[in-house]
Design a protein around this motif. Structure first.
Motif, PDB file in Angstrom:
ATOM      1  N   ALA A   1      46.616  -3.335 -15.466  1.00  0.00           N
ATOM      2  CA  ALA A   1      46.557  -3.290 -16.990  1.00  0.00           C
ATOM      3  C   ALA A   1      46.089  -2.121 -17.613  1.00  0.00           C
ATOM      4  O   ALA A   1      46.773  -1.660 -18.604  1.00  0.00           O
ATOM      5  CB  ALA A   1      45.851  -4.566 -17.281  1.00  0.00           C
TER       6      ALA A   1
ATOM      7  N   VAL B   1      52.159   2.993 -21.464  1.00  0.00           N
ATOM      8  CA  VAL B   1      52.911   2.440 -22.616  1.00  0.00           C
ATOM      9  C   VAL B   1      52.567   3.203 -23.907  1.00  0.00           C
ATOM     10  O   VAL B   1      53.452   3.593 -24.827  1.00  0.00           O
ATOM     11  CB  VAL B   1      53.115   0.747 -22.755  1.00  0.00           C
TER      12      VAL B   1
ATOM     13  N   LEU C   1      61.564  -2.759 -30.233  1.00  0.00           N
ATOM     14  CA  LEU C   1      61.447  -3.461 -28.735  1.00  0.00           C
ATOM     15  C   LEU C   1      60.218  -2.876 -28.090  1.00  0.00           C
ATOM     16  O   LEU C   1      59.388  -3.819 -27.640  1.00  0.00           O
ATOM     17  CB  LEU C   1      62.332  -2.816 -27.885  1.00  0.00           C
ATOM     18  N   LEU C   2      59.914  -1.579 -28.482  1.00  0.00           N
ATOM     19  CA  LEU C   2      58.340  -1.223 -28.075  1.00  0.00           C
ATOM     20  C   LEU C   2      57.287  -2.011 -28.748  1.00  0.00           C
ATOM     21  O   LEU C   2      56.529  -2.412 -27.751  1.00  0.00           O
ATOM     22  CB  LEU C   2      58.288   0.388 -28.033  1.00  0.00           C
TER      23      LEU C   2
ATOM     24  N   PHE D   1      56.886  -5.236 -27.057  1.00  0.00           N
ATOM     25  CA  PHE D   1      56.362  -5.357 -25.769  1.00  0.00           C
ATOM     26  C   PHE D   1      54.690  -4.981 -25.936  1.00  0.00           C
ATOM     27  O   PHE D   1      53.889  -5.524 -25.067  1.00  0.00           O
ATOM     28  CB  PHE D   1      57.008  -4.445 -24.485  1.00  0.00           C
TER      29      PHE D   1
ATOM     30  N   PRO E   1      51.973  -8.108 -26.903  1.00  0.00           N
ATOM     31  CA  PRO E   1      51.502  -8.901 -25.981  1.00  0.00           C
ATOM     32  C   PRO E   1      50.577  -7.960 -24.908  1.00  0.00           C
ATOM     33  O   PRO E   1      49.628  -8.445 -24.456  1.00  0.00           O
ATOM     34  CB  PRO E   1      52.522  -9.675 -25.084  1.00  0.00           C
ATOM     35  N   LEU E   2      51.073  -6.801 -24.994  1.00  0.00           N
ATOM     36  CA  LEU E   2      50.374  -5.870 -23.954  1.00  0.00           C
ATOM     37  C   LEU E   2      48.887  -5.606 -24.386  1.00  0.00           C
ATOM     38  O   LEU E   2      47.943  -5.636 -23.408  1.00  0.00           O
ATOM     39  CB  LEU E   2      51.113  -4.492 -23.892  1.00  0.00           C
TER      40      LEU E   2
ATOM     41  N   SER F   1      47.151  -8.545 -23.744  1.00  0.00           N
ATOM     42  CA  SER F   1      46.712  -8.777 -22.230  1.00  0.00           C
ATOM     43  C   SER F   1      45.797  -8.094 -21.875  1.00  0.00           C
ATOM     44  O   SER F   1      45.148  -8.501 -20.593  1.00  0.00           O
ATOM     45  CB  SER F   1      48.083  -8.474 -21.554  1.00  0.00           C
ATOM     46  N   VAL F   2      45.505  -6.585 -22.225  1.00  0.00           N
ATOM     47  CA  VAL F   2      44.789  -5.803 -21.392  1.00  0.00           C
ATOM     48  C   VAL F   2      43.236  -6.169 -21.627  1.00  0.00           C
ATOM     49  O   VAL F   2      42.720  -6.349 -20.455  1.00  0.00           O
ATOM     50  CB  VAL F   2      44.986  -4.427 -22.093  1.00  0.00           C
TER      51      VAL F   2
END
Lengths: 388, 458
Positions: free
Chosen positions: B164, B171, B223-224, B227, B230-231, B234-235
């Protein structure tokens, strides 16, 4: 103007976003296809004015994101369930809920990184610092606060005069003719470059060598290897004789190390009797020890026919009359004491295991030298009624 | 007070022209560093040096130099890790989530917040690695084929963390760099120094501001952002799994993921406001990073602060409602046990103090908000301290209870991480555009075609 130069295109700059949108519309509706608009930031509505199709970048993201998810899941399945299965926390080998976080992270990682790489390398064809537009006044102004359009000479309708007139009609701030820059050539084998490569090679290999072979054996990286404790075969200042390893206290016997009273005798006393019955477990034990310790020389079936044949004095077969006539005690004695070039196996094979090996040798001997009566006996046991 | 809510406040105040915006943002990079810069960087690098010395001692003598004991095996190392990862959450939130929500005001602060994300994640990444005691063996965290035939344990939350945090860093970095490409091109075209021009050309990759590129570029940004959204959630969720997946009372709760994410945004915004207050003053960016920006950030701080306060209350409620004696004990122990002082610092800084942001005057007062965001930073550090230390110091077995006391080395390394963070921030302000030039230009007044004169006139 130098007419030897090849024209890349003709550029016009405008002051407001409204003007550039109009200019782009006029240019695209006049049938030009090889033209581009350069603006310091994306101007809304420009794609429509230029008649650009929507970006297909999303397909890269989709494909690579799905690949990321499947690579992660397959890899975790393979490592955790196939290659090295291990029960952890009572979970199944393929513990899908516990695989979700890594799957998600790898999906995001692969999708984003490949989107950006694909965009730069495939969609933009960058890096390209040699493009004719670079270092022109046109580029400098559209980089700051002007809006520019450039019609390229590769367009089928391109003609220097008509395009210039066409752009002039749009009432621009400025019109600029852009030429291809003079061709530069950069030979690869310049001395400077070669020297640079050599220096990099020496630094990288030297650095790697020093790190792996020297640095990691210095303080503090070697603290784990070099601890204040007794290691086998190492000296110690704690004892008067300077040795780390100690001999047993006199008059004591370590557990499982009962002294063997017949060491060195060639003629073992007949008092050594086999205390173990040849049960199935005992024979299995004997077989495993025989295969480990005896078979390298005597062969898997005690024929004296091993993979070491020819490298040592040939070990004898254990199916000779002499060997078959040995008492159990004699075979035990030979294993314990050694014979001729065969060393003692007392330290490797325990007492019980030695007797088990003796029992197993007896099985091998019986099997190799079976008589007809044995066959009848065996048929009785297995219930077979074949009589030939 | 008469405010016209039908009109969005302009993102750039003072009706600056595009050239003026560019000039404002690019000036710090074109001028020689002044005295203030050297004073700031010498303080921050002195902190960094203190941290480096303490770290050297740790590497030489081992983790025994820290206050970690049995049963508090996770001391400052993990507290600081969670704290810094949390700080890092504001950047991606601003650049991704606010982008998807079409919040134009984000343009002025996104670049800076993204940079802070990257630096904060760098600070965070150091801690779990040094906490292992043998940081040079950190490569074992990566699944690679080795002679033991062993793989990392993909069922362990600690391995999830590795994936993660490293994904988050990569990213965020890519996102940041993509945003920088047009600005590098602008810098390349305005600089007069040949040396700088070479560097900017290299990093701009030969960007030409071409509209055929801008279409893909804008697509990639969506697009980035899609993504990264949610990233970013999530981390900190996965960081909270480090605790929640264990069976220790006080950690083993399902509220942890949302609670951690809210706390991360809370502390991240507080840190962004802290740093922006200085940056806008020193670099005269008051027109680009306006009071409106700061007020909006303070509103987010108020909201997430209340979410955090709700989580604190809910933890207590569940401890009582579940009827699990161990759980009940842990929470009473938190509030009234030996670490009550830390607990009440946390509650007052995170829940009570941000309530002042209900008042518009305080939300728009620089000194008041400075005090509040500093206290929020302190409170959020103590939140992690309370979670990590109080649960560990008194678990199931009273015979193994122990009080955790940090040593001078713990404090030195914490100071060093702040030194690293601020050194990187200060270097960043002088070497890269702290505000996204192209994005701010695009959202300035008059930067887009009018409805009657341009694109929409078919």
């Amino acid at each position: 103007m130098n007419n030897d130069k090849k024209i890349f295109g003709i550029a016009a700059t405008f002051k407001t976003p409204d003007e550039i949108i109009n200019a782009a519309k006029k240019v695209s509706s006049s049938g030009f296809t090889e033209f581009d608009v350069n603006t310091p930031y994306p101007v809304h509505g420009m794609d429509k004015a230029m008649k650009i199709k929507p970006s297909k970048l999303g397909f890269v993201t989709l494909v690579m994101g799905l690949s990321g998810a499947s690579i992660a899941l397959l890899f975790m399945y393979w490592t955790m369930s196939v290659d090295y299965p291990m029960v952890i926390g009572g979970k199944p080998f393929f513990a899908l809920p516990a695989f979700i976080p890594v799957t998600f992270e790898l999906t995001v990682l692969l999708a984003t990184v490949s989107t950006v790489i694909a965009m730069i390398a495939l969609f933009f064809r960058l890096p390209d610092n040699k493009h004719p537009l670079h270092d022109t006044d046109y580029m400098k102004s559209v980089s700051a606060d002007k809006y520019g359009i450039v019609i390229e000479s590769t367009d089928s309708k391109f003609d220097e005069k008509s395009v210039t007139d066409f752009l002039k009609n749009l009432n621009p701030l400025k019109i600029e003719i852009i030429y291809y820059p003079p061709e530069d050539s950069y030979p690869i084998f310049q001395p400077k470059f070669i020297i640079f490569l050599i220096v990099v090679a020496v630094l990288v290999s030297g650095g790697t060598y020093i790190t792996l072979n020297k640095l990691l054996y210095t303080v503090p990286y070697n603290f784990m290897m070099d601890q204040d404790k007794l290691n086998p075969q190492k000296p110690s200042e704690l004892f008067a004789d300077g040795r780390g390893m100690r001999t047993p206290v006199e008059g004591t016997v370590a557990r499982g190390f009962m002294p063997y009273p017949y060491t060195g005798q060639t003629n073992p006393p007949e008092v050594l009797a086999n205390p173990y019955l040849p049960t199935k477990e005992n024979l299995e034990l004997g077989k495993s020890k025989f295969l480990t310790y005896c078979s390298p020389c005597h062969g898997n079936f005690a024929d004296g026919d091993s993979r070491l044949r020819g490298q040592f004095p040939n070990p004898p077969t254990l199916h000779s009359t002499r060997a078959r006539d040995f008492s159990d005690g004699m075979i035990y004695h030979i294993i314990t004491n050694g014979q001729n070039v065969m060393p003692s196996y007392a330290s490797q094979i325990t007492r019980e295991e030695r007797w088990a090996v003796v029992n197993y040798i007896r099985v091998l001997q019986r099997a190799k030298n079976a008589s007809d009566s044995d066959l009848i006996e065996m048929k009785k046991e297995t219930g077979s009624n074949v009589t030939n | 007070m008469n405010i016209d809510y039908s009109q969005e406040a302009p993102t750039v105040a003072g009706r600056l022209t595009l050239a003026q915006i560019e000039e404002l943002v690019a000036r710090p990079m074109a001028t020689k560093p002044d005295k203030k810069f050297f004073i700031a960087i010498s303080i921050s690098s002195a902190f960094l040096l203190i941290g480096a010395i303490c770290l050297g001692y740790t590497f030489y003598y081992g983790v025994g130099m820290w206050g970690n004991n049995q049963p508090v095996g996770w001391g400052f190392g993990i507290v600081n890790f969670v704290f810094w990862v949390g700080i890092g959450h504001a950047g991606t939130l601003i650049s991704a989530i606010l982008f998807l929500l079409r919040q134009k005001w984000r343009t002025g602060i996104a670049r800076f917040a993204e940079a802070m994300t990257i630096f904060a994640v760098m600070c965070a990444g150091i801690f779990p690695i040094i906490h292992t005691g043998r940081p040079w063996l950190a490569g074992y965290l990566v699944p690679y084929p080795n002679q033991h035939g062993l793989w990392v344990n993909f069922i362990s939350p600690l391995v999830w963390d590795v994936f993660a945090v490293s994904t988050y860093f990569t990213v965020s970095f890519v996102f940041w760099y993509v945003g920088l490409i047009p600005d590098f091109a602008t810098m390349r075209d305005r600089t007069v120094s040949k040396f700088k021009k070479t560097i900017y050309s290299m990093f701009s990759l030969g960007w030409r501001h071409s509209n055929r590129h801008w279409t893909h570029y804008e697509k990639s940004y969506i697009l980035l952002a899609g993504f990264a959204t949610p990233l970013v959630l999530s981390v900190h969720t996965i960081v909270s799994f480090d605790f929640a997946v264990s069976i220790l009372p006080g950690w083993h709760t399902t509220i942890f993921p949302p609670y951690f994410v809210a706390g991360a945004i809370f502390s991240g915004f507080a840190m962004v406001v802290t740093v922006l207050l200085f940056v806008r003053k020193i670099f005269n960016l008051e027109h680009i990073i306006t009071l409106n920006h700061l007020e909006k950030m303070n509103k987010v701080i108020l909201l997430t602060g209340m979410m955090v306060g709700y989580s604190y209350a809910m933890e207590f409620f569940i401890a009582w409602y579940s009827g699990v004696p161990a759980e009940t004990f842990v929470f009473i122990n938190r509030a009234f046990g030996p670490y009550a002082w830390a607990y009440w610092i946390m509650v007052s800084c995170n829940v009570i103090i941000p309530q002042f942001f209900w008042f518009r005057k305080i939300r728009r007062s620089i000194p008041a908000m400075f005090v509040i965001v500093i206290l929020v930073n302190v409170g959020m550090w103590f939140e992690r301290f309370v979670i990590v230390v109080t649960s560990l110091s008194r678990d199931f077995l009273p015979s193994s209870w122990a009080y955790f006391k940090p040593t001078i080395f713990d404090l030195g390394i914490l100071l060093g991480s702040f030194g690293l963070f601020f050194t990187l921030v200060i270097l960043f302000t002088k070497s890269l555009p702290v505000v996204s030039i192209s994005e701010v230009k695009a959202s300035a007044d008059g930067a887009q075609p009018t409805h009657h004169g341009g694109a929409y006139n078919e």
